[in-house]
Each structure stands twice: as structure tokens, then as C-alpha cells.
Design an enzyme around this catalytic site. Structure first.
Site, PDB file in Angstrom:
ATOM      1  N   SER A 268       0.873  -1.413  -0.074  1.00  0.00           N
ATOM      2  CA  SER A 268      -0.139   0.123  -0.041  1.00  0.00           C
ATOM      3  C   SER A 268       0.803   1.090   0.075  1.00  0.00           C
ATOM      4  CB  SER A 268      -0.802   0.061   1.255  1.00  0.00           C
ATOM      5  OG  SER A 268      -0.119   0.373   2.296  1.00  0.00           O
ATOM      6  N   ASP A 269       0.418   2.335  -0.618  1.00  0.00           N
ATOM      7  CA  ASP A 269       0.896   3.694  -0.125  1.00  0.00           C
ATOM      8  C   ASP A 269       0.849   3.738   1.191  1.00  0.00           C
ATOM      9  OD1 ASP A 269       1.304   6.625  -2.134  1.00  0.00           O
ATOM     10  OD2 ASP A 269       2.148   6.125  -0.373  1.00  0.00           O
ATOM     11  N   TRP A 270       1.484   4.875   1.862  1.00  0.00           N
ATOM     12  CA  TRP A 270       1.516   4.837   3.154  1.00  0.00           C
ATOM     13  C   TRP A 270       0.406   5.612   3.763  1.00  0.00           C
ATOM     14  CZ3 TRP A 270       5.288   2.280   1.542  1.00  0.00           C
ATOM     15  CH2 TRP A 270       6.169   1.686   2.344  1.00  0.00           C
ATOM     16  N   GLY A 272      -2.548   4.263   2.600  1.00  0.00           N
ATOM     17  CA  GLY A 272      -3.509   3.731   1.395  1.00  0.00           C
ATOM     18  C   GLY A 272      -4.440   2.835   1.862  1.00  0.00           C
TER      19      GLY A 272
END
Ligand code: GLC
Length: 742
Positions: A268-270, A272
Site C-alpha cells: 500500500s502507499d503509506w 492507502g
């Protein structure tokens, strides 16, 4: 007996004994045994893990690390930003600096600069170098490269990506990924997908038709996965089809894993990830940076409350989540660990080496784009220039600090003024400096401080007056301006608010052009900008954000040690309204943003609407001249399984060696659905001595002629008439041939 030898011999014998016959692998469990296949090792490790251990490897344990399986000696994974260099160490559970003193790095040029080299060999050199730095810093996952398509010149993060064309980005991302991963470090290609703006990036729902999705926005990711073999992909913050892309059924389970056969990890993006059930069922494998509810935001024990932590374990225990899905995620994470952290055959890497600085300088020099050069202003001969004036804050402002997660801590950043002064004064040329304008005085980002003092007391008027007075006394003037890494400039988290240059730079440039006709404007930036002064400025160079060696690389190009050969990876429109996203699409939209311009992105829009750009995609001048002629095809028609070969002769008609990028575009003369006038389908960079001629050849296959038919949900190449265009820019075609697809 030499005790030194004794001390070396005895332990060696002892170790050999411990490991059985010469340390053979027979004492290792299968998952530890690198002579077995990856899948055998994965299955063995999986069979030994408890339910709790399986869930534990699917989410962060700190800001940038995730757990291994301590009981089995399976190591944890360490991630690091970013695409341009290895981010300085942050605290276990905070973005602030850990204050280490061994984590300065080499800042390589921004990826727009790499793309502007149009040279996959530079991409390989880049990936090798940054991969060695990540390896030396003992990182397992490099959070880069980014390949989101350049849809609008206002996107704050365009500087981190590879331009507006899916074919160029595809060719340039593959070597980067391959070479990073040869270090036993995973590339994490980001941000998948449709993260083409920073405004509302955590929630904006992108509405785009399938043709644009498949023909424009996905190809670079597909190439990174299928040709580059990327071991991880980062989901993007935004939504698509109403689902966050970090857990998105259509993009992750459908396209990435099922259609493309991706066997790696979706990270995941941080922050996300937003929902346990969606994260479980819609393809997320490894969750980072979540803001948990129920606890203080980001509290250190929040990791157990991550969506893929206790909440997931509870679902599993209640039988509301199946172990099959769990095991697929764990297999992917184990593959990543075996390929990286537990890979004992990794090279050792290196950090801040002369080779890496040389690589940064070489890539920067090859990526800088000479946009305009009249009156022979460039290259400047410092030996024949008594007095040179440099004007502009970007000549003295560090750009490796700031801009968001790609910010770095470097041992030394050679700034434009320093590089110019070093080279010029060595040739007896005196270099003066005038500030010209004040941009942003801040010098700190995320706890990294450039230590510069950019304070200034003079008014805007006084600064211009002083610069003009100095320009009148100089033999030549170099203005160094552009954008910077501040909010609403080239930076993560916000988009630009204007297309023109900020800080009244246009006024400074106008005043300088009136004071001294021998003026070169250097843009340090990662985005297109308006140039209302262009008619009054004889020379313009796009220098990008070029990293640790910016100043030296810039001096190499300005003084002719390097003959510029960069080409624009995106269009510079005259006005913002000439860009498809601003003329027909929505930007930045609200809760959703509609890409109404569809496939007509960048030069595809300019061609469709016959709008002349300020500078075209693929444009870039040289200090020599080239001729491209004899464009021909080896046949007039292409069968469904055949290949058509297009050749052209390129000659260096000037008096110094240089490189030209010969570009192949293909146009479909008759199609059921609308298509661009032409699309990039090949390019080759050729280095030629004066007078030398080389024949370049391109192979066209039916695949290169196809488009995504969203009425059928498949790629199709329609029989009929096509044109192959060969040129040196999207608006500079030197020859074409017609052919048919049977
Ligand atoms: C950021 C960025 C991403 C980066 C990550 C970790 O928000 O979107 O590119 O790798 O978080 O810093």
C-alpha cells in the site's frame, strides 16, 4: 607459528565442522535452502507458519519495516524511499530523522531527467547505481520508480515520473527495475494506478475510459511487471471505480495478478489502506503507514490495529475470511523475502562512490534538453569570456532537500553556480552572481536541513536593478530559475497553482534580455512552464532536478564539454488551455476527476487539434546538426503475423560529435474508433562523429498497430492503411512511408 595464521585457520576449520561436510545444504530446512526452487521454499515456510505468524508478515511493524518470522529465522523486510536516492533513516515510528551519521547518499537526477535521455542504457546505469546504494544501506525494497503518466503540467509529482508517453516510459522503466533487482533489492513500481495529480490524492475517484486506461496509463506498469520482473508494486492513494487503488478488485486482482501474472507483493502507499475486508479481498498484500481508528492516530502500538493485523486475524478466527486468500498473500511476501532479505547471494553494493557520482553526472548531462539556441550563445567558451554573470535563486538553492518522500540527505550537492564557477574560473573567466529574485527561503524538510542561508533584504525592484546593472557589464549572462521543491511547486502533496514561472521570474528574464542579448535561460524544474519572453531569449536549456552533480553536469553542457542530446519526455504547451486535461478533461476535479480527454494526452492532443506546442514531445537540440533521410520500408504490407522493417539514414552534418534520437511514430489512417494522428512506437539514440552516417532500423509488428477496443474489451489491430513517421521530435518528422496491414 604465526599466531595470526593460527587464529585464522582454527575458526575456519571449526565453522566447516559445524556446518557438516563443508557447509553443505543438507542441514538446512527446505525454506532455507537456496538450491531448491523458490516455490518449494515458499511452500515449506508456509507450512511451518502459525496463523498469527501469517498475519504478522502482512503489515508494517514500523514506519518502513514489516515483520519476518523470528521463530523460523525468516528476516523482516526494510523499505526505503525513493526513486532518486536512498532516503535518510527516520525514527522507528515517526517521519522525523533518526539522526544517523552514516546515511547520506548520492542523489541521482529526477526521473524526468532520466526519461529525457531517451537512452535505456542510462536507465540501466541508474538502476544499477541506486540499487547498489540501497543494498549497501541494507534495504530490501526500493520505493520506486514512479511511472505515472504526465497528464497535466500542474501535477506536483511529475518530476518523479517518466513523462507523457506510455511507450517511452515503458522502455525506460524496464532496465531500471532489472538492474535494481540484480542487487537483491526489490523495485516497487508506483503508484498503481492513475495517480496523476496531488490534489485530493487520498480520495479522488478517477473516471477514465478503458481505452485511455489500457493505452496510456497502464503500459509502463505492465512493462515493469512483465519485462522488468518487478517484485513489488505500490498501490496508489486515489480511487478507481470507487475503490481505493491499494485494495482494488479490478486493478489488483483483475489486471495486475490475473491478467499480467504478477507473482510479487502489492504494497500500500503509506496510509492507502482504509478497510479490512477490502484489503483482504481486493488484492492488498502488505500494509504500510495506516492511520488506525480506535487509537491515537499513528500511535506506536497502532501496528496491531492495522487493517491486515488483529482485525484480519479476528475475521480468520471467526471463519469470515478464508485461509486460501491469506496463504496467497503470505506466499507473495515470502517470495519477496527470499528474493531480497533472505537472499545470501546478493552483491554487497556501495554508497557515495565516485562511480555513483560519475553516473549521476553522466545521466544528468545526457538528460538535459537544449530547447533553443540561436546566435551561437551556447556553448559558452569560458576562455573567450572575460566576465560571466549568473543570475537566479536556483543557481544557489539546494534541490535534493524537499519535494516530499523523494527528499534526500546528500554529502554534497554541487549547485549550478558552484559548477559553473569551477569550470569557468579554471579557464580564466570571472563569474559574478546576482540573486535576481527571491523564491522560497526554507531550507529544511523532514528534519533534513540544507544549512543554506538564502535570506535577502533587497526589494524585488532592487534585485532586478542590481541584476540588470551587472548584466550590462558582463560578456554573457546565464539566468538559472525554474521551479523548486516547495508546496505548489514540484512537490508531493500539492499541485502547482499556475503554469507560469513563480516569483516574478518573467520580469527578471525580460529585464536581463534587454540588458544583454547574450543570455541563456536555464530551467531547474520537473514540469513544463510558460515562456512569454521566449522571443527575446536566444538560448533556453531544461536542466531538470539533476541531483548531487547538478552544477558540474550543467557546466559540462553550457561550456560544451558535453554535447546535449536530451529530448523532452513531455510537451511544453504555449498555454495551459492547449493541454488536453485543461481543454477537455477535468483538473483537479472534486470527489472525482474525469479524464474526458481520454487517450489524447500530450502530443496526442496537440496533433488531434493541430495546436502548435511551445516545445514538442521528443524535441531537443544539439551543438551539431543532423540529417535524417531515406526513410523506407522493406514491404508495402504487413501480414497478421509479420514484421515490417522501417529504416532511415541519420547523418551528423555538423563539426562535432553528438547523439541524435531517431523516433518512429505510427498512424492508423482509418480506424473504427478515434485514434491519435500518430503514436511513438520506437526510438534509437545514435552517437555520430562529424560526417558519419548510420542506418537505424525499426521493426513494426501488428501489436504495435493495435489499440484497445473497449467495445470488445480486447486489443485489436484493424486491417487497413497505416503510416510510419520517422523524425527527431513529434513535431519534426523527416520522412514517412505508407503501408497496409492485411
Ligand atoms: C508517500 C508517497 C510514496 C512514498 C510513501 C513512503 O506518501 O506517496 O511515493 O513511497 O509515502 O514515503
Amino acid at each position: 607459528m604465526n599466531f595470526k595464521i593460527l587464529f585464522n585457520v582454527v575458526p575456519a576449520l571449526f565453522l566447516a565442522g559445524c556446518a557438516g561436510n563443508g557447509g553443505g545444504s543438507k542441514d538446512l530446512a527446505p525454506y532455507q535452502n537456496e538450491t531448491l526452487s523458490l516455490e518449494e521454499r515458499v511452500e515449506d515456510a508456509l507450512s511451518r507458519m502459525t496463523l498469527e505468524e501469517k498475519v504478522a508478515v502482512l503489515h508494517a511493524q514500523s514506519k518502513f519495516s514489516s515483520a519476518g518470522v523470528p521463530r523460523l529465522g525468516i528476516p523482516e523486510l526494510w523499505c526505503t524511499d525513493g526513486p532518486h536516492g536512498i532516503r535518510p533513516e527516520v525514527l522507528w515510528d515517526d517521519w522525523d530523522q533518526a539522526g544517523w551519521t552514516n546515511d547520506s547518499c548520492t542523489a541521482f537526477p529526477a526521473l524526468t531527467c532520466l526519461a529525457a535521455t531517451w537512452n535505456p542504457e542510462m536507465s540501466a546505469l541508474y538502476g544499477k547505481s541506486i540499487g547498489e546504494e540501497a543494498r549497501y544501506r541494507e534495504k530490501d525494497v526500493l520505493l520506486g520508480p514512479g511511472v505515472n503518466i504526465y497528464r497535466t503540467p500542474l501535477n506536483g509529482r511529475n518530476f518523479e515520473y517518466m513523462g507523457e508517453d506510455p511507450y517511452l516510459a515503458s522502455r525506460m522503466v524496464v532496465p531500471y527495475v532489472q538492474e535494481v533487482q540484480k542487487n537483491g533489492v526489490a523495485a516497487c513500481v508506483k503508484h498503481f494506478a492513475l495517480n496523476n495529480q496531488e490534489t485530493n490524492r487520498q480520495s479522488v475517484n478517477v473516471v477514465v475510459d478503458d481505452r485511455a486506461l489500457y493505452e496510456i496509463y497502464l503500459p509502463a506498469f505492465k512493462a515493469a511487471v512483465q519485462e522488468g520482473g518487478a517484485w513489488s508494486v505500490m498501490g496508489s492513494y486515489n480511487k478507481y471505480k470507487g475503490e481505493h487503488c491499494c485494495h482494488n478488485q479490478y486493478l489488483l486482482n483483475g489486471i495486475l495478478k490475473r491478467d499480467w501474472g504478477f507473482d510479487g507483493v502489492v504494497i500500500s502507499d503509506w496510509g492507502g489502506a482504509h478497510d479490512t475486508k477490502q484489503a483482504v479481498e481486493n488484492g492488498l498484500d502488505l500494509e504500510f503507514g495506516s492511520w488506525t481508528n480506535g487509537l491515537d492516530w499513528g500511535a506506536s502500538n497502532a501496528y496491531d490495529n492495522y487493517y491486515l493485523a488483529h482485525p484480519y486475524l479476528e475475521l480468520l478466527k471467526k471463519g469470515e475470511a478464508d485461509e486460501k486468500t491469506l496463504d496467497d498473500k503470505v506466499r507473495r511476501v515470502l517470495r519477496l523475502i527470499f528474493r531480497t532479505a533472505m537472499n545470501t547471494r546478493k552483491p554487497f553494493g556501495s554508497l557515495n562512490s565516485p562511480e555513483h557520482l560519475a553516473a549521476a553526472r553522466r545521466i544528468a548531462g545526457e538528460g538535459m534538453v537544449l530547447l533553443k539556441n540561436e546566435g551561437g550563445v551556447l556553448p559558452l567558451d569560458p576562455a573567450a569570456t572575460k566576465r560571466l554573470l549568473v543570475v537566479g535563486e536556483n543557481a544557489v538553492k539546494m534541490m535534493t532537500v524537499g519535494g516530499g518522500s523523494s527528499s534526500l540527505k546528500v554529502r554534497h550537492e554541487c549547485l549550478p553556480l558552484e559548477g559553473i564557477r569551477t569550470a569557468a574560473e579554471a579557464a580564466g573567466c570571472e563569474v559574478a552572481f546576482e540573486r535576481g529574485y527571491v523564491g522560497d527561503l526554507r531550507t529544511e524538510f523532514d528534519g533534513v536541513n540544507s544549512g543554506q542561508d538564502l535570506s535577502e533584504t533587497r526589494s524585488e525592484e532592487q534585485l532586478i536593478a542590481d541584476a540588470v546593472a551587472a548584466a550590462k557589464e558582463a560578456d554573457a549572462v546565464i539566468f538559472v530559475g525554474g521551479l523548486n521543491k516547495s508546496r505548489h511547486q514540484d512537490s508531493e502533496g500539492s499541485d502547482r497553482e499556475q503554469y507560469g514561472l513563480p516569483y516574478a521570474q518573467d520580469r527578471v528574464i525580460e529585464a536581463l534580455s534587454a540588458a544583454n542579448p547574450r543570455l541563456a535561460v536555464v530551467l531547474v524544474s520537473g514540469n513544463a512552464v510558460a515562456m512569454p519572453w521566449l522571443d527575446r531569449v536566444p538560448a533556453v536549456l531544461e536542466a531538470w532536478f539533476s541531483g548531487s552533480e547538478t552544477g558540474n553536469a550543467l557546466a559540462d553542457v553550457l561550456f560544451g564539454k558535453v554535447n546535449p542530446s536530451g529530448k523532452l519526455p513531455f510537451t511544453f504547451p504555449v498555454r495551459l488551455e492547449d493541454n488536453g486535461a485543461h481543454a477537455m478533461g477535468e483538473f483537479p476535479g472534486g470527489d472525482s476527476v474525469r479524464y474526458n480527454e481520454s487517450i489524447f494526452v500530450g502530443y496526442r492532443w496537440h496533433d488531434a487539434k493541430a495546436i502548435r506546442p511551445l516545445f514538442a514531445f521528443g524535441h531537443g537540440l544539439s551543438y551539431t546538426t543532423f540529417e535524417v533521410e531515406n526513410v523506407k520500408a522493406d514491404r508495402m504490407s504487413l501480414s497478421a503475423k509479420g514484421t515490417l522493417r522501417v529504416t532511415a539514414d541519420v547523418t551528423n552534418t555538423g563539426d562535432r560529435a553528438g547523439a541524435e534520437v531517431v523516433q518512429l511514430y505510427v498512424g492508423d489512417e482509418e480506424s473504427t474508433l478515434p485514434r491519435p494522428v500518430k503514436e511513438l512506437k520506437g526510438f534509437e539514440k545514435v552517437m555520430l562523429e562529424p560526417g558519419e552516417t548510420r542506418t537505424v532500423a525499426f521493426e513494426i509488428t501488428p501489436e504495435a498497430l493495435s489499440y484497445y477496443d473497449d467495445t470488445k474489451g480486447e486489443w485489436t489491430a484493424e486491417p487497413g492503411a497505416f503510416t510510419a513517421f520517422v523524425g527527431v521530435a513529434s513535431d519534426d518528422i523527416r520522412g514517412s512511408v505508407n503501408f497496409t496491414l492485411e
